[in-house]
Design a protein around this motif. Sequence first.
Motif, PDB file in Angstrom:
ATOM      1  N   GLU A  43       0.827  -1.217   0.000  1.00 44.07           N
ATOM      2  CA  GLU A  43       0.000   0.000   0.000  1.00 44.07           C
ATOM      3  C   GLU A  43       0.862   1.268   0.000  1.00 44.07           C
ATOM      4  O   GLU A  43       0.710   2.156   0.830  1.00 44.07           O
ATOM      5  N   VAL A  44       1.787   1.316  -0.940  1.00 41.68           N
ATOM      6  CA  VAL A  44       2.700   2.455  -1.042  1.00 41.68           C
ATOM      7  C   VAL A  44       1.931   3.677  -1.546  1.00 41.68           C
ATOM      8  O   VAL A  44       1.233   3.582  -2.562  1.00 41.68           O
ATOM      9  N   PRO A  45       2.027   4.822  -0.874  1.00 43.98           N
ATOM     10  CA  PRO A  45       1.341   6.030  -1.348  1.00 43.98           C
ATOM     11  C   PRO A  45       1.826   6.440  -2.741  1.00 43.98           C
ATOM     12  O   PRO A  45       2.996   6.272  -3.089  1.00 43.98           O
ATOM     13  N   PHE A  46       0.909   7.015  -3.517  1.00 48.18           N
ATOM     14  CA  PHE A  46       1.240   7.402  -4.891  1.00 48.18           C
ATOM     15  C   PHE A  46       2.354   8.444  -4.918  1.00 48.18           C
ATOM     16  O   PHE A  46       3.213   8.411  -5.819  1.00 48.18           O
ATOM     17  N   SER A  47       2.367   9.354  -3.942  1.00 49.39           N
ATOM     18  CA  SER A  47       3.407  10.387  -3.922  1.00 49.39           C
ATOM     19  C   SER A  47       4.793   9.775  -3.774  1.00 49.39           C
ATOM     20  O   SER A  47       5.756  10.218  -4.405  1.00 49.39           O
ATOM     21  N   ILE A  51       7.951   9.935  -6.465  1.00 53.81           N
ATOM     22  CA  ILE A  51       9.311  10.345  -6.103  1.00 53.81           C
ATOM     23  C   ILE A  51      10.302   9.227  -6.417  1.00 53.81           C
ATOM     24  O   ILE A  51      11.417   9.478  -6.890  1.00 53.81           O
ATOM     25  N   TYR A  52       9.883   7.988  -6.186  1.00 53.98           N
ATOM     26  CA  TYR A  52      10.753   6.844  -6.482  1.00 53.98           C
ATOM     27  C   TYR A  52      11.130   6.813  -7.959  1.00 53.98           C
ATOM     28  O   TYR A  52      12.301   6.601  -8.312  1.00 53.98           O
ATOM     29  N   GLU A 131      16.553   3.425  -0.650  1.00 50.28           N
ATOM     30  CA  GLU A 131      15.744   3.390   0.564  1.00 50.28           C
ATOM     31  C   GLU A 131      14.325   2.911   0.256  1.00 50.28           C
ATOM     32  O   GLU A 131      13.738   2.146   1.031  1.00 50.28           O
ATOM     33  N   PHE A 132      13.759   3.356  -0.852  1.00 47.14           N
ATOM     34  CA  PHE A 132      12.432   2.884  -1.252  1.00 47.14           C
ATOM     35  C   PHE A 132      12.469   1.387  -1.525  1.00 47.14           C
ATOM     36  O   PHE A 132      11.566   0.642  -1.114  1.00 47.14           O
ATOM     37  N   SER A 133      13.513   0.921  -2.220  1.00 47.11           N
ATOM     38  CA  SER A 133      13.618  -0.494  -2.559  1.00 47.11           C
ATOM     39  C   SER A 133      13.689  -1.357  -1.304  1.00 47.11           C
ATOM     40  O   SER A 133      13.004  -2.386  -1.209  1.00 47.11           O
ATOM     41  N   LEU A 137      10.305  -3.054  -1.363  1.00 46.65           N
ATOM     42  CA  LEU A 137      10.445  -4.018  -2.449  1.00 46.65           C
ATOM     43  C   LEU A 137      11.313  -5.214  -2.123  1.00 46.65           C
ATOM     44  O   LEU A 137      11.312  -6.188  -2.871  1.00 46.65           O
ATOM     45  N   LYS A 138      12.081  -5.155  -1.023  1.00 46.48           N
ATOM     46  CA  LYS A 138      12.986  -6.252  -0.708  1.00 46.48           C
ATOM     47  C   LYS A 138      12.637  -6.858   0.640  1.00 46.48           C
ATOM     48  O   LYS A 138      12.218  -6.164   1.561  1.00 46.48           O
ATOM     49  N   ASN A 139      12.855  -8.164   0.721  1.00 42.76           N
ATOM     50  CA  ASN A 139      12.570  -8.862   1.980  1.00 42.76           C
ATOM     51  C   ASN A 139      13.622  -8.569   3.033  1.00 42.76           C
ATOM     52  O   ASN A 139      13.323  -8.390   4.203  1.00 42.76           O
ATOM     53  N   ASN A 140      14.894  -8.518   2.616  1.00 48.01           N
ATOM     54  CA  ASN A 140      15.985  -8.255   3.557  1.00 48.01           C
ATOM     55  C   ASN A 140      16.251  -6.766   3.608  1.00 48.01           C
ATOM     56  O   ASN A 140      16.878  -6.198   2.722  1.00 48.01           O
TER      57      ASN A 140
END
Length: 358
Positions: A43-47, A51-52, A131-133, A137-140
């Motif tokens: 549920e990542v915000p669109f904003s 930016i990503y 930082e976004f990843s 997006l990553k488990n670790n």
Amino acid sequence: MKILDWYILKRYLGTFITMLLLFIPIGITVNLAEKIDKMLANEVPFSEVAIYYLNFTIYFANLLFPLFLFLSVIWFTSKLANNTEVIAFLSSGVSFYRFLRPYIIGATIVCVGAYILGTYLAPAASRGFNEFSYEYLKNNRDARETSNVYRQINDNDYIYVSRFTPSTRMGQNFTLEHFEDNTLQYKIQARSIVYMPEDSVYRLNQYKKRIVGKEGDILISEPKVDTTFSFDLEDLTPLEYIAETLTTPRLREFIAKEKARGSSAINRYEVVLYKRFSLPVSAYILTIIAVAVSSMKRRGGMGINLALGISLAFIFIFFDKVFGTISEQSDFSPMVAVWLPNLLFGILAVYLLNYAKR
């Protein structure tokens, strides 16, 4: 500049920018198709997504600009050759080196832009991208050196932890040794050390301190001690991608500090530093190779030039990645690893240039 210079320079820069504008949306589309499930699940915000992808655009352009530049020069120079414009230029008395001048001017503009991008804009974009990843997006999420951390804090103090957990800011089996004139003055040990942000102190559990004296050592033991140190325990285990997020002046300071601390990742950081200088220089080398390859009219037309150019571009990228990885994983010199592809392709550029001139 003469009309010839402006004519070629406008196409040099225009084709390069067009190539970026064409390929970056493709990269964004491919990345979005791959990551959209995790973005929706978290549920990542669109904003934040917007930016990503702004950071992704800068990161992507900085990473692959040599490839885009190489292909764009081959593309428009092949068009000049197929339209017999190159023959017209050279038959009018213009030497091949004179014909090459606007390309060198264009490469200089791209080189300066790439240096500014890699030194100031790309680090900030890389921080946001990574930082976004790691957040979504990553488990670790803890990409850190967490085992057997040994650092020199300053000229006199050394610390060691057997394991560090970034999420809890806790280190296991902590040891601090203080030396003066190469003589051990005291040693602090604890079963664990954890930073308490509410009090801005470190908590040492099963604390022991041995003060070395001429007439005998003094041993102090406490079940728990709250104290302060001149270091941040989290900073002692830097992120794997930390070098990419620092401007060049700060990166130099960071490398010097990590060398003093005995970091095992110095080669990785130095590869990032040297690439900020080698990649802009590659703009000249790849431009010369592209002109030499595509300035001749071939029977197969533009397709042959593009196929040859793409092959050379991927060989360059392959060498760049392989030598960089070898240096990061061994004692191979980072400077040699980073500059060797430029040296090899520089020799190739001189050979192809002499061949094309004939």
